[in-house]
Design an enzyme around this catalytic site. Sequence first.
Site, PDB file in Angstrom:
ATOM      1  N   ASP A  54      32.192 -42.250 -26.840  1.00 36.88           N
ATOM      2  CA  ASP A  54      32.065 -42.632 -25.466  1.00 36.88           C
ATOM      3  C   ASP A  54      31.276 -41.609 -24.790  1.00 36.88           C
ATOM      4  O   ASP A  54      31.123 -40.569 -24.899  1.00 36.88           O
ATOM      5  CB  ASP A  54      33.372 -42.638 -24.717  1.00 36.88           C
ATOM      6  CG  ASP A  54      33.266 -43.282 -23.196  1.00 36.88           C
ATOM      7  OD1 ASP A  54      32.370 -44.180 -23.296  1.00 36.88           O
ATOM      8  OD2 ASP A  54      34.294 -43.004 -22.581  1.00 36.88           O
ATOM      9  N   GLY A  73      34.631 -47.669 -16.447  1.00 35.24           N
ATOM     10  CA  GLY A  73      35.500 -47.204 -15.262  1.00 35.24           C
ATOM     11  C   GLY A  73      36.251 -48.332 -15.137  1.00 35.24           C
ATOM     12  O   GLY A  73      36.562 -48.793 -13.602  1.00 35.24           O
TER      13      GLY A  73
END
Length: 289
Positions: free
Chosen positions: A85, A209
């Site tokens: 990530d 998010g």
Amino acid sequence: MALVNVREMMKKAEREHYAVGHFNINNLEWTKAILQVAEETRTPVILGVSEGAVKYMCGFKVVADMVKAMVEGLKITVPVALHLDHGSYDGAKAALEAGFSSVMFDGSHYPIEENIQKTKEIIAYANSLGCTVEAEVGAIGGEEDGVIGAGEVADPNECATVASLGVDILAAGIGNIHGKYPSNWKGLDFEALAKIKEAVGNMPLVLHGGTGIPADMIKKAISLGVCKINVNTECQLAFQEETRKYIEAGKDLQGKGFDPRKLLAPGCEGIKRVVREKMELFGSLGKAE
């Protein structure tokens, strides 16, 4: 079952209009909890790892070897991808060398020309290993391992340019941020998302998010082409909350309640709860069948 890349996961998700959950792992307990839920619910899953978490867990090889051994030890039969990530250029290469099946190269903080060149190089290396690549255009708000973004909205033309390089999935900023959302957050920019999807065609899109975005926004984003949604903070908050309850109730002082296996168990159940809820919201439950 061996680790898989995200290519087939994303194709199926786009075809059937759902999103696969990307859940960040921070240690053995995190990994085990997520894998167990995925297997129990017959749901494909992406295990995400930030470079900070990689460092905490002693390196890329330790993480890759742990995940592979756990998939084997738990007899996991659903598709599992191990994904870096927000990887740096060097981090993405190191992850691929260590056995990650997918990487995100986050070049969003570079000028677009440099982002494109570095992305091309990562794609070429990943393709040689049968792995997949996620790229980002328009920095995601908040902070992720030192990469700070203010929640920019990506330019559709830049998205189309990066998508054309051969990436497998594209993270495009649409006002989303990492961590907790502030009370004055304006919400996702769906007009921008629609324009980006039109510009990139059948390229699967990623929503970073995922913690704190209202369910109706999540569902609308999926309807507009989002096929992968990242969740991290919400699992951390659930782990913290359940661990706090256990200690404040004095259970760590009862018998062998101090045993780490007992001490961490409530927090792990909290992670499992969040993962199940998100998989259901994303529409991916049972999609491994």
